[in-house]
Design a protein around this motif. Sequence first.
Motif, PDB file in Angstrom:
ATOM      1  N   VAL A 142      39.911  53.721  44.111  1.00 24.37           N
ATOM      2  CA  VAL A 142      41.203  53.708  43.419  1.00 24.37           C
ATOM      3  C   VAL A 142      41.206  52.786  42.209  1.00 24.37           C
ATOM      4  CG1 VAL A 142      42.491  54.409  45.470  1.00 24.37           C
ATOM      5  CG2 VAL A 142      42.179  51.981  44.992  1.00 24.37           C
ATOM      6  N   GLY A 143      40.130  52.047  42.021  1.00 19.68           N
ATOM      7  CA  GLY A 143      40.017  51.154  40.878  1.00 19.68           C
ATOM      8  C   GLY A 143      38.636  50.552  40.823  1.00 19.68           C
ATOM      9  N   ARG A 144      38.303  50.070  39.632  1.00 24.66           N
ATOM     10  CA  ARG A 144      36.977  49.497  39.414  1.00 24.66           C
ATOM     11  C   ARG A 144      37.097  48.437  38.341  1.00 24.66           C
ATOM     12  NH1 ARG A 144      31.691  50.920  39.694  1.00 24.66           N
ATOM     13  NH2 ARG A 144      32.189  52.546  41.193  1.00 24.66           N
ATOM     14  N   GLY A 145      36.228  47.434  38.381  1.00 28.26           N
ATOM     15  CA  GLY A 145      36.262  46.395  37.365  1.00 28.26           C
ATOM     16  C   GLY A 145      34.917  45.719  37.196  1.00 28.26           C
ATOM     17  N   THR A 146      34.758  45.082  36.046  1.00 29.97           N
ATOM     18  CA  THR A 146      33.559  44.316  35.736  1.00 29.97           C
ATOM     19  C   THR A 146      33.991  42.998  35.133  1.00 29.97           C
ATOM     20  OG1 THR A 146      32.337  46.347  35.273  1.00 29.97           O
ATOM     21  CG2 THR A 146      31.363  44.294  34.490  1.00 29.97           C
ATOM     22  N   GLY A 147      33.435  41.910  35.630  1.00 30.56           N
ATOM     23  CA  GLY A 147      33.812  40.597  35.144  1.00 30.56           C
ATOM     24  C   GLY A 147      32.629  39.763  34.698  1.00 30.56           C
ATOM     25  N   THR A 148      32.942  38.811  33.835  1.00 30.02           N
ATOM     26  CA  THR A 148      31.981  37.814  33.395  1.00 30.02           C
ATOM     27  C   THR A 148      32.482  36.461  33.887  1.00 30.02           C
ATOM     28  OG1 THR A 148      31.508  39.120  31.427  1.00 30.02           O
ATOM     29  CG2 THR A 148      30.809  36.818  31.395  1.00 30.02           C
ATOM     30  N   PHE A 149      31.595  35.695  34.473  1.00 31.64           N
ATOM     31  CA  PHE A 149      31.946  34.424  35.092  1.00 31.64           C
ATOM     32  C   PHE A 149      30.975  33.358  34.599  1.00 31.64           C
ATOM     33  CE2 PHE A 149      32.747  38.051  37.757  1.00 31.64           C
ATOM     34  CZ  PHE A 149      34.086  37.906  38.065  1.00 31.64           C
TER      35      PHE A 149
END
Length: 165
Positions: A142-149
């Motif tokens: 139902v959703g997807r994401g990509t992050g930078t940490f």
Amino acid sequence: MLPESSDTAYENGGAEIGSGAALHHRALERLYAAAPVNALFPSRLEIVGEGRSRLHFTIEPAVFHAAGAAHGTIYFKMLDDAAFYAANTLVTDRFLLTTSFNLHFTKPVRAGEIVAEGRWISGRKRVFVAESRLIDADGDEVGRGTGTFMRSRIPLSGLDGYRQA
């Protein structure tokens, strides 16, 4: 004390019970549970191995927007947390900070159980990239994401929840 059998001496993606990795994973789970914001959401973090996390989240009508589905802030919360903790499994000394996060909404989230799965993608020094996806009770994404940490100056050992009480 470790179990005698080598078949039962391991958990969570090969981290030996009592090993530094397993202790770090349990400490990250405690850190999540201790964060004041998480008292607002029925949820539970599970570190399932190095570079992998799973967040179990219950969506309630209190977080709906006017059209009767979860507000986008809830997607962000679940996706960011899952990706963040997947990345922080690789860092045992410092708290990571989210520096950017991209979201993709694919289906409205209604009341019920959602699982956010996080997976580290790249980086091991200062900057880490991780992705996450939301899976509803029907098994649909139902959703997807990509992050930078990035590493902060905040030592994990000084944070309530991370250190053992």
